[in-house]
Design a protein around this motif. Structure first.
Motif, mmCIF file in Angstrom:
data_model
loop_
_atom_site.group_PDB
_atom_site.id
_atom_site.type_symbol
_atom_site.label_atom_id
_atom_site.label_comp_id
_atom_site.label_asym_id
_atom_site.label_seq_id
_atom_site.Cartn_x
_atom_site.Cartn_y
_atom_site.Cartn_z
ATOM 1 N N PRO A 124 0.605 -1.276 0.118
ATOM 2 C CA PRO A 124 0.036 -0.103 0.215
ATOM 3 C C PRO A 124 0.900 1.347 -0.014
ATOM 4 O O PRO A 124 0.415 2.325 -0.366
ATOM 5 C CB PRO A 124 -0.812 -0.021 1.125
ATOM 6 C CG PRO A 124 -0.171 -1.156 2.277
ATOM 7 C CD PRO A 124 0.556 -2.005 1.000
ATOM 8 N N ASN A 125 1.998 1.291 0.559
ATOM 9 C CA ASN A 125 2.789 2.406 0.512
ATOM 10 C C ASN A 125 4.044 2.614 -0.316
ATOM 11 O O ASN A 125 4.728 3.113 -0.589
ATOM 12 C CB ASN A 125 3.499 2.441 2.027
ATOM 13 C CG ASN A 125 2.387 2.681 2.989
ATOM 14 O OD1 ASN A 125 1.560 3.497 2.898
ATOM 15 N ND2 ASN A 125 2.526 2.052 3.924
ATOM 16 N N ALA A 126 3.686 1.643 -1.423
ATOM 17 C CA ALA A 126 4.900 1.634 -2.413
ATOM 18 C C ALA A 126 4.731 2.910 -3.560
ATOM 19 O O ALA A 126 3.779 3.382 -3.834
ATOM 20 C CB ALA A 126 4.739 0.314 -3.443
ATOM 21 N N GLU A 127 6.012 3.235 -3.986
ATOM 22 C CA GLU A 127 6.187 4.195 -4.888
ATOM 23 C C GLU A 127 6.920 3.768 -5.934
ATOM 24 O O GLU A 127 7.916 3.088 -5.852
ATOM 25 C CB GLU A 127 7.023 5.455 -4.265
ATOM 26 C CG GLU A 127 6.160 6.217 -2.893
ATOM 27 C CD GLU A 127 5.031 6.954 -3.569
ATOM 28 O OE1 GLU A 127 5.162 7.578 -4.644
ATOM 29 O OE2 GLU A 127 4.028 6.962 -2.543
ATOM 30 N N PHE A 160 11.276 -4.179 -4.929
ATOM 31 C CA PHE A 160 11.089 -4.672 -3.325
ATOM 32 C C PHE A 160 12.449 -5.605 -3.253
ATOM 33 O O PHE A 160 12.024 -6.700 -3.253
ATOM 34 C CB PHE A 160 9.763 -5.104 -2.794
ATOM 35 C CG PHE A 160 8.528 -4.548 -3.420
ATOM 36 C CD1 PHE A 160 8.262 -3.196 -2.776
ATOM 37 C CD2 PHE A 160 8.081 -4.595 -4.684
ATOM 38 C CE1 PHE A 160 7.061 -2.494 -3.212
ATOM 39 C CE2 PHE A 160 6.812 -3.917 -4.762
ATOM 40 C CZ PHE A 160 6.442 -2.719 -4.468
ATOM 41 N N ASN A 161 13.242 -5.005 -2.646
ATOM 42 C CA ASN A 161 14.425 -5.527 -2.418
ATOM 43 C C ASN A 161 14.254 -6.440 -1.075
ATOM 44 O O ASN A 161 13.868 -5.593 -0.138
ATOM 45 C CB ASN A 161 15.718 -4.974 -2.324
ATOM 46 C CG ASN A 161 16.298 -4.428 -3.927
ATOM 47 O OD1 ASN A 161 15.718 -4.830 -5.097
ATOM 48 N ND2 ASN A 161 17.209 -3.503 -3.825
ATOM 49 N N GLU A 162 14.847 -7.539 -0.971
ATOM 50 C CA GLU A 162 14.621 -8.286 0.417
ATOM 51 C C GLU A 162 15.704 -7.617 1.381
ATOM 52 O O GLU A 162 16.804 -7.637 1.120
ATOM 53 C CB GLU A 162 14.708 -9.746 0.039
ATOM 54 C CG GLU A 162 13.967 -10.438 -0.434
ATOM 55 C CD GLU A 162 13.742 -12.022 -0.538
ATOM 56 O OE1 GLU A 162 14.630 -12.598 0.320
ATOM 57 O OE2 GLU A 162 12.952 -12.442 -1.043
ATOM 58 N N PRO A 163 15.179 -7.584 2.464
ATOM 59 C CA PRO A 163 16.362 -6.878 3.495
ATOM 60 C C PRO A 163 17.401 -7.912 3.784
ATOM 61 O O PRO A 163 17.311 -9.105 3.853
ATOM 62 C CB PRO A 163 15.530 -6.788 4.851
ATOM 63 C CG PRO A 163 14.103 -6.475 4.392
ATOM 64 C CD PRO A 163 14.095 -7.386 3.012
ATOM 65 N N MET A 219 19.737 -3.063 -7.693
ATOM 66 C CA MET A 219 20.249 -4.543 -7.036
ATOM 67 C C MET A 219 21.922 -4.303 -6.805
ATOM 68 O O MET A 219 22.643 -3.650 -7.328
ATOM 69 C CB MET A 219 19.689 -5.621 -7.766
ATOM 70 C CG MET A 219 18.187 -5.752 -7.534
ATOM 71 S SD MET A 219 17.561 -6.884 -8.861
ATOM 72 C CE MET A 219 17.920 -8.328 -7.713
ATOM 73 N N GLN A 220 22.335 -5.214 -6.005
ATOM 74 C CA GLN A 220 23.877 -5.553 -5.874
ATOM 75 C C GLN A 220 23.811 -7.034 -5.938
ATOM 76 O O GLN A 220 22.844 -7.826 -5.837
ATOM 77 C CB GLN A 220 24.228 -5.080 -4.301
ATOM 78 C CG GLN A 220 23.974 -3.778 -3.955
ATOM 79 C CD GLN A 220 24.071 -3.331 -2.512
ATOM 80 O OE1 GLN A 220 23.132 -4.161 -1.868
ATOM 81 N NE2 GLN A 220 24.944 -2.663 -2.326
ATOM 82 N N PRO A 221 25.201 -7.311 -6.128
ATOM 83 C CA PRO A 221 25.490 -8.895 -6.078
ATOM 84 C C PRO A 221 24.941 -9.552 -5.034
ATOM 85 O O PRO A 221 25.200 -9.078 -3.731
ATOM 86 C CB PRO A 221 26.963 -8.882 -6.207
ATOM 87 C CG PRO A 221 27.430 -7.734 -6.753
ATOM 88 C CD PRO A 221 26.176 -6.484 -6.347
ATOM 89 N N GLY A 222 24.190 -10.757 -5.082
ATOM 90 C CA GLY A 222 23.474 -11.381 -4.145
ATOM 91 C C GLY A 222 22.218 -10.742 -3.728
ATOM 92 O O GLY A 222 21.496 -11.525 -2.684
ATOM 93 N N THR A 223 21.602 -9.983 -4.272
ATOM 94 C CA THR A 223 20.363 -9.207 -3.848
ATOM 95 C C THR A 223 19.238 -10.171 -4.273
ATOM 96 O O THR A 223 19.372 -10.614 -5.491
ATOM 97 C CB THR A 223 20.000 -7.705 -4.333
ATOM 98 O OG1 THR A 223 21.117 -7.104 -4.054
ATOM 99 C CG2 THR A 223 18.868 -7.184 -3.931
ATOM 100 N N ARG A 224 18.101 -10.403 -3.479
ATOM 101 C CA ARG A 224 16.873 -10.855 -4.091
ATOM 102 C C ARG A 224 15.989 -9.663 -4.233
ATOM 103 O O ARG A 224 15.783 -9.181 -2.977
ATOM 104 C CB ARG A 224 16.690 -11.901 -3.167
ATOM 105 C CG ARG A 224 17.366 -13.478 -3.471
ATOM 106 C CD ARG A 224 16.899 -14.369 -2.610
ATOM 107 N NE ARG A 224 16.922 -14.227 -1.252
ATOM 108 C CZ ARG A 224 17.726 -14.398 -0.244
ATOM 109 N NH1 ARG A 224 18.984 -14.798 -0.948
ATOM 110 N NH2 ARG A 224 17.791 -14.176 0.932
ATOM 111 N N SER A 225 15.141 -9.739 -5.014
ATOM 112 C CA SER A 225 14.125 -8.724 -5.377
ATOM 113 C C SER A 225 12.741 -9.291 -5.910
ATOM 114 O O SER A 225 13.080 -10.243 -6.715
ATOM 115 C CB SER A 225 14.739 -7.476 -5.838
ATOM 116 O OG SER A 225 13.843 -6.342 -6.084
ATOM 117 N N ARG A 226 11.812 -8.542 -5.596
ATOM 118 C CA ARG A 226 10.553 -8.656 -6.426
ATOM 119 C C ARG A 226 10.272 -7.459 -7.357
ATOM 120 O O ARG A 226 10.311 -6.179 -6.614
ATOM 121 C CB ARG A 226 9.347 -8.960 -5.418
ATOM 122 C CG ARG A 226 9.567 -10.391 -4.699
ATOM 123 C CD ARG A 226 8.283 -10.522 -3.812
ATOM 124 N NE ARG A 226 8.568 -11.655 -2.961
ATOM 125 C CZ ARG A 226 8.167 -12.997 -3.405
ATOM 126 N NH1 ARG A 226 7.394 -13.273 -4.215
ATOM 127 N NH2 ARG A 226 8.476 -13.960 -2.672
#
Length: 179
Positions: free
Chosen positions: A46-49, A58-61, A132-139
């Protein structure tokens, strides 16, 4: 001469008629896609820009390290792609249409290799990896303007938003690839 011009007029009119009157309401399809996307985002994020282009990422922390990927870098990724749509009852749903070798089963054999910004794949994915960066997981949530647009693809229909789960396995910086 008049007959030739008249014949050309009718020929071009017929070509224009068939090109424009395929019976598909493209504007309606695009508006339906955007409405489905808005509903999905309101429910899930809901708060996505969006970025300037309209991409949502949405990168996983806790994933990723090193420098952010730049245009021109070679990027190797594992991915899965779903199409965002509504089912027959109007409920938002998604279905898997593509994945790199064994991505969802946890077997990561052969990543997809692309050059960020080179135009070799859909623009939403190429833009997404630059966050992203190397190793990043994202949606990534990629609307049709950044994916397959009006034409669709073999597995993605016309004016369909796609959802991608992406994991960067390796980055070869531009400086390394040009030597």
């Amino acid at each position: 001469m008049k007959k030739i011009l008249t014949g050309l007029f009718f020929l071009f009119s017929a070509v224009g008629f068939f090109a424009c009157s395929d019976g598909i309401d493209y504007e309606k399809m695009r508006q339906e896609e955007l409405a489905t996307l808005d509903e999905y985002l309101a429910a899930k994020h809901p708060n996505a820009e969006p970025t300037k282009s309209g991409l949502y990422y949405f990168n996983e922390p806790g994933t990723g390290e090193g420098d952010t990927i730049k245009l021109g870098d070679e990027v190797q990724i594992f991915y899965a792609t779903w199409v965002l749509d509504k089912d027959s009852e109007g409920v938002i749903d998604s279905f898997l249409v593509d994945q790199s070798s064994g991505y969802l089963e946890g077997h990561r054999f052969e990543p997809l290799s692309l050059i960020a910004g080179a135009g070799s794949t859909i623009s939403g994915l190429e833009e997404g990896v630059t966050y992203m960066q190397p190793g990043t997981r994202s949606r990534l949530v990629i609307n049709s303007a950044l994916a397959y647009g009006q034409n669709g693809s073999g597995t993605v229909g016309m004016f369909k938003t796609i959802l991608m789960e992406v994991e960067v396995s390796k980055v070869i910086p531009l400086e390394t690839t040009t030597e």
